[in-house]
Scaffold this motif. Structure first.
Motif, PDB file in Angstrom:
ATOM      1  N   ALA A  55      -7.609   6.393   0.975  1.00 34.44           N
ATOM      2  CA  ALA A  55      -6.801   7.000   2.040  1.00 34.44           C
ATOM      3  C   ALA A  55      -5.326   6.632   1.881  1.00 34.44           C
ATOM      4  CB  ALA A  55      -7.322   6.547   3.407  1.00 34.44           C
ATOM      5  N   ILE A  56      -5.085   5.354   1.571  1.00 35.66           N
ATOM      6  CA  ILE A  56      -3.701   4.902   1.371  1.00 35.66           C
ATOM      7  C   ILE A  56      -3.106   5.566   0.133  1.00 35.66           C
ATOM      8  CG2 ILE A  56      -2.282   2.879   0.831  1.00 35.66           C
ATOM      9  CD1 ILE A  56      -4.232   1.239   2.573  1.00 35.66           C
ATOM     10  N   ARG A  57      -3.911   5.687  -0.924  1.00 29.56           N
ATOM     11  CA  ARG A  57      -3.414   6.361  -2.130  1.00 29.56           C
ATOM     12  C   ARG A  57      -2.998   7.800  -1.821  1.00 29.56           C
ATOM     13  NH1 ARG A  57      -5.098  10.009  -5.348  1.00 29.56           N
ATOM     14  NH2 ARG A  57      -7.144  10.104  -4.355  1.00 29.56           N
ATOM     15  N   ARG A  58      -3.742   8.445  -0.948  1.00 30.11           N
ATOM     16  CA  ARG A  58      -3.418   9.826  -0.570  1.00 30.11           C
ATOM     17  C   ARG A  58      -2.051   9.894   0.107  1.00 30.11           C
ATOM     18  NH1 ARG A  58      -6.999  14.033  -0.215  1.00 30.11           N
ATOM     19  NH2 ARG A  58      -6.406  15.824   1.050  1.00 30.11           N
ATOM     20  N   LEU A  59      -1.794   8.943   1.002  1.00 34.23           N
ATOM     21  CA  LEU A  59      -0.480   8.897   1.656  1.00 34.23           C
ATOM     22  C   LEU A  59       0.621   8.616   0.640  1.00 34.23           C
ATOM     23  CD1 LEU A  59      -1.271   6.915   4.938  1.00 34.23           C
ATOM     24  CD2 LEU A  59      -1.134   9.395   4.627  1.00 34.23           C
ATOM     25  N   HIS A  60       0.309   7.776  -0.343  1.00 29.56           N
ATOM     26  CA  HIS A  60       1.290   7.487  -1.398  1.00 29.56           C
ATOM     27  C   HIS A  60       1.595   8.742  -2.206  1.00 29.56           C
ATOM     28  CE1 HIS A  60       2.619   6.080  -5.404  1.00 29.56           C
ATOM     29  NE2 HIS A  60       3.245   5.127  -4.718  1.00 29.56           N
ATOM     30  N   ASP A  61       0.562   9.513  -2.559  1.00 35.42           N
ATOM     31  CA  ASP A  61       0.757  10.742  -3.323  1.00 35.42           C
ATOM     32  C   ASP A  61       1.564  11.770  -2.542  1.00 35.42           C
ATOM     33  OD1 ASP A  61      -0.667   9.686  -5.406  1.00 35.42           O
ATOM     34  OD2 ASP A  61      -2.547  10.716  -4.916  1.00 35.42           O
ATOM     35  N   MET A  62       1.504  11.692  -1.228  1.00 36.24           N
ATOM     36  CA  MET A  62       2.260  12.612  -0.380  1.00 36.24           C
ATOM     37  C   MET A  62       3.705  12.164  -0.190  1.00 36.24           C
ATOM     38  SD  MET A  62      -0.769  13.230   2.435  1.00 36.24           S
ATOM     39  CE  MET A  62       0.150  14.337   3.511  1.00 36.24           C
ATOM     40  N   PRO A  90      -1.259  -1.398   8.284  1.00 37.11           N
ATOM     41  CA  PRO A  90      -2.223  -2.503   8.237  1.00 37.11           C
ATOM     42  C   PRO A  90      -2.787  -2.667   6.831  1.00 37.11           C
ATOM     43  CG  PRO A  90      -2.661  -1.047  10.104  1.00 37.11           C
ATOM     44  CD  PRO A  90      -1.637  -0.360   9.256  1.00 37.11           C
ATOM     45  N   PRO A  91      -3.232  -3.863   6.462  1.00 42.40           N
ATOM     46  CA  PRO A  91      -3.873  -4.069   5.156  1.00 42.40           C
ATOM     47  C   PRO A  91      -5.147  -3.238   5.036  1.00 42.40           C
ATOM     48  CG  PRO A  91      -3.282  -6.162   6.186  1.00 42.40           C
ATOM     49  CD  PRO A  91      -3.107  -5.110   7.233  1.00 42.40           C
ATOM     50  N   GLU A  92      -5.596  -3.073   3.791  1.00 46.10           N
ATOM     51  CA  GLU A  92      -6.787  -2.266   3.532  1.00 46.10           C
ATOM     52  C   GLU A  92      -7.986  -2.750   4.347  1.00 46.10           C
ATOM     53  OE1 GLU A  92      -7.567  -2.393  -0.610  1.00 46.10           O
ATOM     54  OE2 GLU A  92      -5.840  -1.147  -1.172  1.00 46.10           O
ATOM     55  N   ARG A 110      -9.972  12.198   5.851  1.00 47.45           N
ATOM     56  CA  ARG A 110      -9.890  12.198   7.316  1.00 47.45           C
ATOM     57  C   ARG A 110      -9.156  10.952   7.824  1.00 47.45           C
ATOM     58  NH1 ARG A 110     -15.579  12.206   8.803  1.00 47.45           N
ATOM     59  NH2 ARG A 110     -16.340  12.682   6.735  1.00 47.45           N
ATOM     60  N   VAL A 111      -9.390   9.824   7.162  1.00 48.15           N
ATOM     61  CA  VAL A 111      -8.667   8.608   7.545  1.00 48.15           C
ATOM     62  C   VAL A 111      -7.181   8.755   7.223  1.00 48.15           C
ATOM     63  CG1 VAL A 111      -8.394   6.148   7.073  1.00 48.15           C
ATOM     64  CG2 VAL A 111     -10.681   7.131   7.327  1.00 48.15           C
ATOM     65  N   ALA A 112      -6.873   9.342   6.064  1.00 49.41           N
ATOM     66  CA  ALA A 112      -5.471   9.589   5.712  1.00 49.41           C
ATOM     67  C   ALA A 112      -4.812  10.499   6.744  1.00 49.41           C
ATOM     68  CB  ALA A 112      -5.378  10.210   4.317  1.00 49.41           C
ATOM     69  N   ASP A 113      -5.543  11.529   7.208  1.00 49.51           N
ATOM     70  CA  ASP A 113      -4.999  12.426   8.238  1.00 49.51           C
ATOM     71  C   ASP A 113      -4.709  11.657   9.527  1.00 49.51           C
ATOM     72  OD1 ASP A 113      -5.111  14.581   6.569  1.00 49.51           O
ATOM     73  OD2 ASP A 113      -6.944  15.428   7.415  1.00 49.51           O
ATOM     74  N   ALA A 114      -5.607  10.737   9.890  1.00 48.04           N
ATOM     75  CA  ALA A 114      -5.402   9.959  11.105  1.00 48.04           C
ATOM     76  C   ALA A 114      -4.184   9.053  10.978  1.00 48.04           C
ATOM     77  CB  ALA A 114      -6.653   9.136  11.411  1.00 48.04           C
ATOM     78  N   LEU A 115      -4.029   8.414   9.811  1.00 53.99           N
ATOM     79  CA  LEU A 115      -2.852   7.565   9.587  1.00 53.99           C
ATOM     80  C   LEU A 115      -1.582   8.401   9.568  1.00 53.99           C
ATOM     81  CD1 LEU A 115      -4.324   5.212   6.842  1.00 53.99           C
ATOM     82  CD2 LEU A 115      -3.753   4.576   9.200  1.00 53.99           C
ATOM     83  N   LEU A 116      -1.658   9.595   8.960  1.00 54.41           N
ATOM     84  CA  LEU A 116      -0.509  10.497   8.943  1.00 54.41           C
ATOM     85  C   LEU A 116      -0.107  10.867  10.363  1.00 54.41           C
ATOM     86  CD1 LEU A 116       1.531  12.421   7.647  1.00 54.41           C
ATOM     87  CD2 LEU A 116      -0.318  14.083   7.366  1.00 54.41           C
ATOM     88  N   ALA A 117      -1.094  11.157  11.217  1.00 60.76           N
ATOM     89  CA  ALA A 117      -0.792  11.497  12.608  1.00 60.76           C
ATOM     90  C   ALA A 117      -0.117  10.319  13.312  1.00 60.76           C
ATOM     91  CB  ALA A 117      -2.077  11.896  13.332  1.00 60.76           C
ATOM     92  N   GLN A 161     -11.075  -0.941  11.129  1.00 60.36           N
ATOM     93  CA  GLN A 161     -10.666  -0.076  12.236  1.00 60.36           C
ATOM     94  C   GLN A 161     -11.445   1.237  12.239  1.00 60.36           C
ATOM     95  OE1 GLN A 161      -6.463   0.714  12.299  1.00 60.36           O
ATOM     96  NE2 GLN A 161      -6.623   2.371  13.786  1.00 60.36           N
ATOM     97  N   TYR A 162     -11.674   1.810  11.040  1.00 57.62           N
ATOM     98  CA  TYR A 162     -12.313   3.120  10.959  1.00 57.62           C
ATOM     99  C   TYR A 162     -13.784   3.054  10.526  1.00 57.62           C
ATOM    100  CZ  TYR A 162      -7.642   5.010  11.527  1.00 57.62           C
ATOM    101  OH  TYR A 162      -6.393   5.321  12.013  1.00 57.62           O
ATOM    102  N   GLY A 163     -14.306   1.854  10.332  1.00 59.24           N
ATOM    103  CA  GLY A 163     -15.699   1.724   9.962  1.00 59.24           C
ATOM    104  C   GLY A 163     -16.014   2.286   8.591  1.00 59.24           C
ATOM    105  N   ILE A 164     -15.139   1.997   7.621  1.00 58.11           N
ATOM    106  CA  ILE A 164     -15.297   2.515   6.269  1.00 58.11           C
ATOM    107  C   ILE A 164     -15.252   1.358   5.276  1.00 58.11           C
ATOM    108  CG2 ILE A 164     -14.305   4.786   6.778  1.00 58.11           C
ATOM    109  CD1 ILE A 164     -11.634   3.776   5.710  1.00 58.11           C
ATOM    110  N   SER A 165     -15.544   1.667   4.017  1.00 61.27           N
ATOM    111  CA  SER A 165     -15.467   0.637   2.978  1.00 61.27           C
ATOM    112  C   SER A 165     -14.011   0.394   2.585  1.00 61.27           C
ATOM    113  CB  SER A 165     -16.256   1.071   1.745  1.00 61.27           C
ATOM    114  OG  SER A 165     -15.619   2.171   1.106  1.00 61.27           O
TER     115      SER A 165
END
Length: 264
Positions: free
Chosen positions: A67-74, A48-50, A27-34, A56-60
């Motif tokens: 999430a960043i790895r997902r964008l990289h794979d895409m 932004p850095p990890e 879901r975070v990857a989708d938000a960054l993609l948007a 920003q998203y209240g995650i670990s």
């Protein structure tokens, strides 16, 4: 414009949707993609850095990294030590191209990809399925819900539902084997051979459920492909219903015109 300046100009950070049932990193990857698609981060900008994404998203930090790895794979970003995460594309890159000129090429395409079976069910041919299988209305067919990946790839190129005539239900015994294909199991277990494939291509929009499975944006455009596998006597053996998100798959088809014997 720098990444920090852009963040400062934004009143509130975008938040990932929570209705799809997808993992938080997706879901975070989708938000960054948007954000990338609407121009908040242009090609060449740094994300932004990890730690900033995690805050920003209240995650670990681990979830932010995934999430960043997902964008990289895409194919959307590059990562370099000492520099950071740079946007290199605003849309996902084509992951797989199938060049198909005849049925042999189509079957070879199946061998070069891998299926991950999500579920196996018996379904009655009614409702949305009835227009696809009019002659089988009311019958119970075996259905596999799957994700198809390029060989060795981590990003699925399609959500594929495979419907199999009940005569061939024995293939379920081996469908979970590595590199299993329906047409090969039909040959090995039932002595049947596919004589013809009829293909219909259209377009659709990704549902929330399908988008979550594919790690894509709900409502985004997709290629919708039906493939009917025909045996001897024009008997329908199987139907695959394929949904390909935008830019994950390209179908290249060629026909050769044989003019021998033409009157000139």
């Amino acid at each position: 414009m720098s990444t920090r300046a852009k963040r400062g100009a934004t009143a509130a950070p975008s938040r990932p949707g929570r209705a799809t049932g997808a993992p938080r990193y997706a879901r975070v990857a989708d938000a960054l993609l948007a954000d990338i698609e609407r121009g908040k981060y242009a090609v060449g900008d740094l994300l932004p850095p990890e730690l900033d994404i995690a805050e920003q998203y209240g995650i670990s930090r681990y979830t932010a990294r995934e999430a960043i790895r997902r964008l990289h794979d895409m194919g959307l970003i590059t990562r370099r030590a000492g520099i950071g995460t740079t946007v290199k594309a605003t849309h996902t890159q084509v992951r797989y191209t199938a060049s198909i000129s005849d049925i042999t090429d189509l079957l070879h395409y199946s061998k070069k990809t891998q299926l991950k079976i999500l579920s196996e069910d018996w379904v009655r041919i009614e409702g949305p399925l009835e227009p696809l299988l009019k002659d089988a209305a009311g019958q119970r067919w075996l259905k596999f819900s799957t994700l198809r990946y390029p060989a060795g790839g981590e990003v699925p190129i399609s959500f594929t539902e495979i419907l199999v005539h009940p005569t061939y239900e024995r293939i379920r015994e081996r469908m979970h084997e590595p590199n299993a294909t329906v047409y090969r199991l039909l040959e090995d277990m039932h002595g049947e051979t596919i004589h013809e494939v009829r293909q219909e291509i259209g377009c659709t929009a990704l549902t929330r459920k399908t988008a979550a499975l594919l790690g894509a944006r709900a409502g985004g455009p997709a290629l919708y492909v039906l493939r009917y596998y025909i045996g001897k006597g024009d008997s329908l053996m199987s139907l695959s219903i394929n949904t390909y998100p935008q830019d994950r798959f390209k179908l290249s088809t060629s026909w050769r015109l044989d003019r021998r014997g033409d009157d000139r």
